[in-house]
Design an enzyme around this catalytic site. Structure first.
Site, PDB file in Angstrom:
ATOM      1  CE  LYS A  14      -4.091  -0.866   0.169  1.00 54.53           C
ATOM      2  NZ  LYS A  14      -4.850  -1.060  -1.097  1.00 54.53           N
ATOM      3  CE  LYS A  61      -4.958   6.510  -1.231  1.00 56.50           C
ATOM      4  NZ  LYS A  61      -5.068   7.052  -2.592  1.00 56.50           N
ATOM      5  CE  LYS A  78      -1.498   3.150  -6.397  1.00 62.48           C
ATOM      6  NZ  LYS A  78      -2.083   1.970  -5.797  1.00 62.48           N
ATOM      7  CB  CYS A 123      31.277   1.272  31.716  1.00 64.57           C
ATOM      8  SG  CYS A 123      31.438   2.918  32.424  1.00 64.57           S
ATOM      9  CD  GLU A 167      25.993   4.575  39.692  1.00 68.72           C
ATOM     10  OE1 GLU A 167      27.147   4.176  39.419  1.00 68.72           O
ATOM     11  OE2 GLU A 167      25.154   4.840  38.827  1.00 68.72           O
ATOM     12  CG  HIS A 181      31.761   2.739  27.168  1.00 67.66           C
ATOM     13  ND1 HIS A 181      30.526   2.201  27.362  1.00 67.66           N
ATOM     14  CD2 HIS A 181      31.993   3.549  28.237  1.00 67.66           C
ATOM     15  CE1 HIS A 181      30.017   2.663  28.493  1.00 67.66           C
ATOM     16  NE2 HIS A 181      30.892   3.476  29.044  1.00 67.66           N
ATOM     17  CD  GLU A 218      30.664   0.003  24.341  1.00 66.72           C
ATOM     18  OE1 GLU A 218      31.668  -0.654  24.679  1.00 66.72           O
ATOM     19  OE2 GLU A 218      29.998   0.681  25.145  1.00 66.72           O
TER      20      GLU A 218
END
Ligand code: GLN
Length: 572
Positions: free
Chosen positions: A219, A221, A255, A413, A437, A539, A541
């Protein structure tokens, strides 16, 4: 009769290149830079980020230099204070920016290190405009969205263009066309066509084409409506990308072209593929790279895909499978750990392994410790970043399971801090050891707030952030993995290993194999007696790239595989 002049609605005008203010100096816009603007329609999460990166990749494959800007229309100044459970991971740049996770996608795809200026938010724009107003820069004038806010948006985009010295600046506009908060940005990019010229600007619109379950029909639309919405704002897209489960058929393509008022060869489809790294390849196959170059007047060159294909194909026929348990606090949203997921996969690709990751809520193990048994089905245990007390006892239990059962372990970490707490409690016998913490009244604060953090009340951009140097100790696993005496990795934390406990931890066999150059901060830990037990305060990553995995992630996956294959020691 004198001939009446026909106007081409501005496109016949010579582009003018406005001046840009940089640090009080007037600079001129680089005349040849091209701008690609990517907008999204119908709904969010249609893969705008991946398509934007893919356009960048197609240009890079042809030898062009690119950079990418992410516009986030929220009022936060940066992503740093947002909940990863709702918004996904906070990405960290080399220069210490806490940005939208899309910047990570660009960096990985395009092998770039982007500055934080490449993430523009409403918060930053308003902060600057209001600062200027208070300073009196607009004295006597009424400060308005147009032109003051839109000018600031354009200034920032041009500044990135100017500083990055690239051929093409890609800008992804976050959100969906029609969102109230996105309007000033769309108005700014609309104006940029008049200023930079038709041939130097390209509007790419990506929208969902759903397939109806009942009839199997595609579709268009909703897409037509989003194109209309864009036009209402004054932007006629140059190219449309249909995001669909399957490749759209020619009827649907016709279309989209007809209703979008664009040629058929400007319509492309981003369909579902097994890995995101296939997306630039499938779009280029459809002719998108060629079209973009032609439309922007860039010299068409033959694309060089061999390296990229090699990496993308490594996901198709992997020889091995490695199963990782990722135990976190935001496990319900995969995007919370997107860079970590990708880094684990980069590591896998380098040893021909598919990496499947089970995201497990840490609290599972707090409610029922017998659940730890499920970890026996995994080849490795991974504890990611995190904040606050929720789920920490579960994570600590998972570290214990890894250590006691000699399952390969990687902590990042908060994961590094959890490993220290576990070791302090169960090996050094420091009862109740914890991070302040988690428990400010712990009898053994083995993890404590960094001294420079003590008087900070402001939460925005105040953690220890970005790239910092780390000295790696010779003769350690870390040195073997990194192959260097000094490395630079990205950080995002407030707490650290408390120096009062260094000696006790070391005496019991914990090796700190990476430290800050001044020796004040513990950065890497390892347990040499284990098959693979490794954690870092930084980190890895954020610097891991396809085809060039970060060493700690590679080491972890390789160790998981080697142990699974029955080796007595991991081979690096
Ligand atoms: N909450 C911890 C700290 O601030 C760890 C942060 C993290 O995992 N990114 O030190």
């Amino acid at each position: 009769m004198p001939q009446k002049e026909i106007s081409l609605g501005g496109y016949d005008r010579k582009p003018h290149y406005p001046q840009v203010h940089e640090g009080g100096l007037l600079i001129f816009q680089n005349r040849h830079v091209k701008f690609v603007f990517v907008t999204g329609g119908v709904l969010s999460s249609v893969g705008k980020g991946i398509v934007t990166s893919s356009i960048g990749k197609m240009l890079q494959a042809r030898g062009f230099k690119v950079t990418v800007i992410k516009i986030d229309p929220y009022v936060n100044v940066d992503a740093g204070t947002m909940n990863p459970y709702i918004h996904g991971e906070v990405y960290v740049t080399d220069d210490g920016g806490e940005t939208d996770l899309d910047l990570g996608g660009y960096e990985r795809f395009l092998n770039l290190n982007l500055p934080k200026d490449n993430n523009i938010t409403t918060g930053q724009i308003y902060q600057t405009v209001i600062d200027k107003e208070r300073r009196g820069d607009f004295l006597g004038r009424c400060v308005q969205i147009v032109p003051h806010v839109t000018d600031e948006i354009k200034r920032r985009i041009r500044l990135v263009a100017r500083r990055s010295k690239v051929d093409v600046v890609l800008t992804e506009c976050g959100g969906t066309v029609g969102d109230i908060e996105g309007l000033p940005f769309l108005e700014a990019i609309r104006q940029m066509r008049l200023e930079a010229g038709f041939q130097n600007t390209l509007y790419v619109h990506i929208a969902l084409v759903p397939i109806l379950d009942v009839t199997g029909e595609m579709k268009t639309k909703p897409l037509q409506h989003s194109v209309n919405e864009l036009r209402r704002i004054g932007i006629q897209p140059d190219t449309i990308i249909a995001r669909c489960r399957k490749m759209i058929d020619s009827e649907v393509l016709r279309k989209i072209a007809l209703f979008g008022t664009i040629p058929e060869d400007a319509v492309f489809c981003s369909y579902n593929v097994s890995s995101i790294y296939q997306v630039p390849l499938i779009l280029d196959e459809q002719g998108m790279g060629k079209y973009v170059c032609k439309r922007l007047g860039l010299l068409e060159r033959k694309p060089e895909w061999s390296e990229w294909k090699k990496f993308a194909d490594s996901f198709v026929n992997p020889r091995f499978e490695v199963k990782i348990a990722l135990i976190g606090k935001y496990a319900g949203l995969v995007d919370s750990y997107v860079s970590m997921n990708e880094a684990l996969r980069h590591g896998g690709a380098a040893c021909q392994s598919q990496v499947s990751i089970d995201h497990i809520e840490a609290e599972t193990f707090e409610r029922d410790s017998s659940k730890l048994e499920i970890l026996k089905n995994h080849d490795g245990i991974f504890i990611p970043y995190g904040f606050g007390p929720r789920g920490t006892e579960g994570k600590i239990e998972a570290v214990r399971f890894a250590r006691e059962n000699n399952v390969p372990f990687l902590g990042i970490c908060y994961g590094f801090q959890m490993a220290v707490i576990e070791f302090a409690r169960n090996v050094c016998e420091l009862k109740g050891a914890n991070s302040t913490e988690i428990n400010p009244d712990t009898p053994h604060p083995v993890i404590d707030l960094m001294p420079e953090q003590r008087n900070i009340a402001y939460k925005g951009a105040t953690m220890r952030l970005g790239a910092h140097k780390i000295r790696v100790k010779k003769g350690t696993l870390a040195h073997k993995l990194y192959g260097a005496d000094e490395i630079q990795e990205r950080h995002r934390h407030r707490w650290e290993v408390n120096s009062d406990y260094w000696d006790t931890l070391k005496k019991h066999g914990l090796v700190f194999s990476g430290k800050s150059p001044d020796g004040r901060r513990m950065e890497i830990l390892e347990l040499p007696s284990k098959f693979f037990f490794f954690a870092s305060q930084f980190h890895g990553e954020f610097k891991s790239r396809p085809g060039n995995p970060d060493p700690e992630y590679y080491g972890f996956i390789k160790a998981c595989l080697d142990r699974k294959l029955g080796k007595t020691k991991p081979k690096f």
